[in-house]
Design an enzyme around this catalytic site. Sequence first.
Site, PDB file in Angstrom:
ATOM      1  CG  HIS A   1      -5.428  -0.490   6.081  1.00 26.45           C
ATOM      2  ND1 HIS A   1      -6.021  -1.613   6.299  1.00 26.45           N
ATOM      3  CD2 HIS A   1      -5.392  -0.081   4.773  1.00 26.45           C
ATOM      4  CE1 HIS A   1      -6.346  -1.983   5.231  1.00 26.45           C
ATOM      5  NE2 HIS A   1      -6.000  -1.210   4.191  1.00 26.45           N
TER       6      HIS A   1
ATOM      7  NE  ARG B   1      -3.470  -2.240   2.759  1.00 26.60           N
ATOM      8  CZ  ARG B   1      -3.362  -3.257   3.153  1.00 26.60           C
ATOM      9  NH1 ARG B   1      -2.034  -3.596   3.281  1.00 26.60           N
ATOM     10  NH2 ARG B   1      -4.421  -4.203   3.327  1.00 26.60           N
TER      11      ARG B   1
ATOM     12  CG  ASP C   1      -6.720  -4.099   8.740  1.00 27.62           C
ATOM     13  OD1 ASP C   1      -5.523  -4.100   8.167  1.00 27.62           O
ATOM     14  OD2 ASP C   1      -7.287  -3.009   8.438  1.00 27.62           O
TER      15      ASP C   1
ATOM     16  NE  ARG D   1      -9.584  -7.834   4.561  1.00 28.92           N
ATOM     17  CZ  ARG D   1      -9.149  -6.986   3.978  1.00 28.92           C
ATOM     18  NH1 ARG D   1      -7.771  -6.300   4.437  1.00 28.92           N
ATOM     19  NH2 ARG D   1      -9.378  -6.676   2.745  1.00 28.92           N
TER      20      ARG D   1
HETATM   21  N1  LIG Z   1      -8.594   1.565   3.135  1.00 30.94           N
HETATM   22  C1  LIG Z   1      -8.966   0.434   2.727  1.00 30.94           C
HETATM   23  O1  LIG Z   1      -9.083  -0.457   3.827  1.00 30.94           O
HETATM   24  C2  LIG Z   1      -8.947   0.134   1.522  1.00 30.94           C
HETATM   25  C3  LIG Z   1      -8.548   1.002   0.530  1.00 30.94           C
HETATM   26  N2  LIG Z   1      -8.320   0.806  -0.838  1.00 30.94           N
HETATM   27  C4  LIG Z   1      -7.800   1.791  -1.567  1.00 30.94           C
HETATM   28  O2  LIG Z   1      -8.792   2.397  -2.363  1.00 30.94           O
HETATM   29  C5  LIG Z   1      -8.490   3.186  -3.501  1.00 30.94           C
HETATM   30  C6  LIG Z   1      -9.255   2.915  -4.883  1.00 30.94           C
HETATM   31  O3  LIG Z   1      -9.232   1.477  -5.100  1.00 30.94           O
HETATM   32  P1  LIG Z   1     -10.390   1.066  -6.331  1.00 30.94           P
HETATM   33  O4  LIG Z   1     -11.658   1.677  -6.167  1.00 30.94           O
HETATM   34  O5  LIG Z   1     -10.244  -0.723  -6.410  1.00 30.94           O
HETATM   35  O6  LIG Z   1      -9.673   1.675  -7.431  1.00 30.94           O
HETATM   36  P2  LIG Z   1     -10.047   1.776  -8.804  1.00 30.94           P
HETATM   37  O7  LIG Z   1      -9.042   2.019 -10.031  1.00 30.94           O
HETATM   38  O8  LIG Z   1     -11.503   0.809  -9.166  1.00 30.94           O
HETATM   39  O9  LIG Z   1     -11.033   3.410  -8.731  1.00 30.94           O
HETATM   40  C7  LIG Z   1     -10.232   4.513  -8.575  1.00 30.94           C
HETATM   41  C8  LIG Z   1     -11.178   5.691  -8.982  1.00 30.94           C
HETATM   42  O10 LIG Z   1     -10.542   7.243  -8.645  1.00 30.94           O
HETATM   43  C9  LIG Z   1     -10.708   7.700  -9.923  1.00 30.94           C
HETATM   44  N3  LIG Z   1      -9.906   8.868  -9.893  1.00 30.94           N
HETATM   45  C10 LIG Z   1      -8.517   8.873 -10.306  1.00 30.94           C
HETATM   46  N4  LIG Z   1      -8.111  10.077 -10.143  1.00 30.94           N
HETATM   47  C11 LIG Z   1      -9.184  10.936  -9.826  1.00 30.94           C
HETATM   48  C12 LIG Z   1      -9.281  12.510  -9.318  1.00 30.94           C
HETATM   49  N5  LIG Z   1      -8.117  13.222  -9.436  1.00 30.94           N
HETATM   50  N6  LIG Z   1     -10.516  12.809  -9.163  1.00 30.94           N
HETATM   51  C13 LIG Z   1     -11.492  11.901  -8.910  1.00 30.94           C
HETATM   52  N7  LIG Z   1     -11.553  10.783  -9.265  1.00 30.94           N
HETATM   53  C14 LIG Z   1     -10.164   9.989  -9.545  1.00 30.94           C
HETATM   54  C15 LIG Z   1     -10.458   6.664 -11.017  1.00 30.94           C
HETATM   55  O11 LIG Z   1     -11.013   7.464 -12.333  1.00 30.94           O
HETATM   56  C16 LIG Z   1     -11.168   5.879 -10.661  1.00 30.94           C
HETATM   57  O12 LIG Z   1     -12.669   5.812 -11.012  1.00 30.94           O
HETATM   58  C17 LIG Z   1      -6.949   2.503  -4.064  1.00 30.94           C
HETATM   59  O13 LIG Z   1      -6.177   3.330  -3.322  1.00 30.94           O
HETATM   60  C18 LIG Z   1      -7.052   1.334  -2.976  1.00 30.94           C
HETATM   61  O14 LIG Z   1      -5.739   1.197  -2.467  1.00 30.94           O
HETATM   62  C19 LIG Z   1      -9.140  -0.291  -1.597  1.00 30.94           C
HETATM   63  C20 LIG Z   1      -9.549  -1.220  -0.773  1.00 30.94           C
HETATM   64  C21 LIG Z   1      -9.327  -1.128   0.878  1.00 30.94           C
HETATM   65  C1  LIG Z   2      -6.646  -2.800  -0.650  1.00 29.90           C
HETATM   66  C2  LIG Z   2      -6.599  -2.866   0.875  1.00 29.90           C
HETATM   67  O1  LIG Z   2      -6.240  -1.906   1.387  1.00 29.90           O
HETATM   68  C3  LIG Z   2      -7.513  -3.817   1.641  1.00 29.90           C
HETATM   69  O2  LIG Z   2      -8.332  -4.451   1.038  1.00 29.90           O
HETATM   70  O3  LIG Z   2      -7.116  -3.935   2.848  1.00 29.90           O
END
Ligand SMILES: NC(=O)C1=CN([C@@H]2O[C@H](COP(=O)(O)OP(=O)(O)OC[C@H]3O[C@@H](n4cnc5c(N)ncnc54)[C@H](O)[C@@H]3O)[C@@H](O)[C@H]2O)C=CC1
Ligand SMILES: CC(=O)C(=O)O
Length: 350
Positions: free
Chosen positions: A210, A123, A183, A186
């Site tokens: 995280h 990450r 987490d 999980r």
């Molecule tokens: N904190 C957590 O527990 C988790 C965090 N994540 C994180 O969430 C984030 C998104 O993951 P996904 O949805 O799978 O990615 P994704 O690639 O499916 O979606 C990202 C979206 O952000 C948009 N985007 C990019 N630049 C932008 C901007 N300047 N303004 C507005 N929108 C913009 C893209 O067009 C896209 O639709 C990642 O950083 C991922 O690592 C994912 C799962 C769990």
């Molecule tokens: C991608 C991520 O941060 C998660 O699923 O825990």
Amino acid sequence: MQKSTSSSSFGPGGLDLSQTFFRSISNTAPPSPTKRHTKISVIGVGNVGMAIAQTILTQDLADELALVDAKSDKLRGEMLDLQHAAAFLPRTKIDASIDYSVTAGSDLCIVTAGARQNPGESRLNLLQRNVALFKSIVPPLVKYSPETILLIVSNPVDVLTYVAWKLSGFPANRVIGSGTNLDSSRFRFLIADHLDVNAQDVQAYIVGEHGDSSVALWSGISVGGVPVLSFLERQQIALEKETLEKIHKEVVQCAYEVIGLKGYTSWAIGYSVANLARTILRDQRRIHPVSVLAKGFYGIDGGDVFLSLPAQLGRSGVLGVTNVHLTDEETQQLKNSAKTILEVQCQLGI
Ligand SMILES: NC(=O)C1=CN([C@@H]2O[C@H](COP(=O)(O)OP(=O)(O)OC[C@H]3O[C@@H](n4cnc5c(N)ncnc54)[C@H](O)[C@@H]3O)[C@@H](O)[C@H]2O)C=CC1
Ligand SMILES: CC(=O)C(=O)O
């Protein structure tokens, strides 16, 4: 200024059809002052943003939902697709635009925009790409919703929560990272599976980053109010250290496993964030392990660092951090986790 992609709620020629269809009822009681209009904005309509949006809709958490993304076609497609489910869902006004004015007056802004990990990638590796995006996302959110609560989900979530706090100028209680709420879910699932009980009856926290340096609070685990470790000790059942370590390793590894298998994680984070949104907007004052400004808690010093601690959340954001008893080993692991995040943060120059 960009045009909103929202479809109009007015009939042909701009006539407000509600005036035609309904005769007004003169002695209608005024709206209840206790029912507050709530608006949530979700920034980023990728896998994570859409899982969150659809959970918010099915759980009836907002009167208005605004979506923002940089890709206008994808954004409009997602908005229409959700709007077409209106007949099966509680009533929510859904708007979408690449212009941040659509978020005006939000009670809660959830940021999921940005790069995600490739299989095997950490990450923390996403940092530089996502910090640059945050500089274009956080200031307009603050401009249009100066009283909002920011809930950060994009990774690396702890460092980006710090970045959002700095860019917003908000007090720390209004900037929260989804942190280890996921987490911990999980962890509870794996413990429940191991003991053959319901995960909702397992109280257990993962705190810290995280990510790879997260900390499992073994000493505090209870099932139905029974402290697990001391119960097993009293029964002279040795729960081998390796078993415990294996469960924690699995918590750390399972995101990598899901990403390796399906390319991203989405459903669990969708439920996790909707769960936080409910606590915040309904002022539930529940305790969640989320990323908060941790300086000064549990001996964490050395700089402003956001990491997950069990925090009480409500309508004004973070209400406090609970005083959980940590063993010396857990305290040391938490400090190490803070150090890991601070080392990354130092490279930012924010
Ligand atoms: N904190 C957590 O527990 C988790 C965090 N994540 C994180 O969430 C984030 C998104 O993951 P996904 O949805 O799978 O990615 P994704 O690639 O499916 O979606 C990202 C979206 O952000 C948009 N985007 C990019 N630049 C932008 C901007 N300047 N303004 C507005 N929108 C913009 C893209 O067009 C896209 O639709 C990642 O950083 C991922 O690592 C994912 C799962 C769990
Ligand atoms: C991608 C991520 O941060 C998660 O699923 O825990």
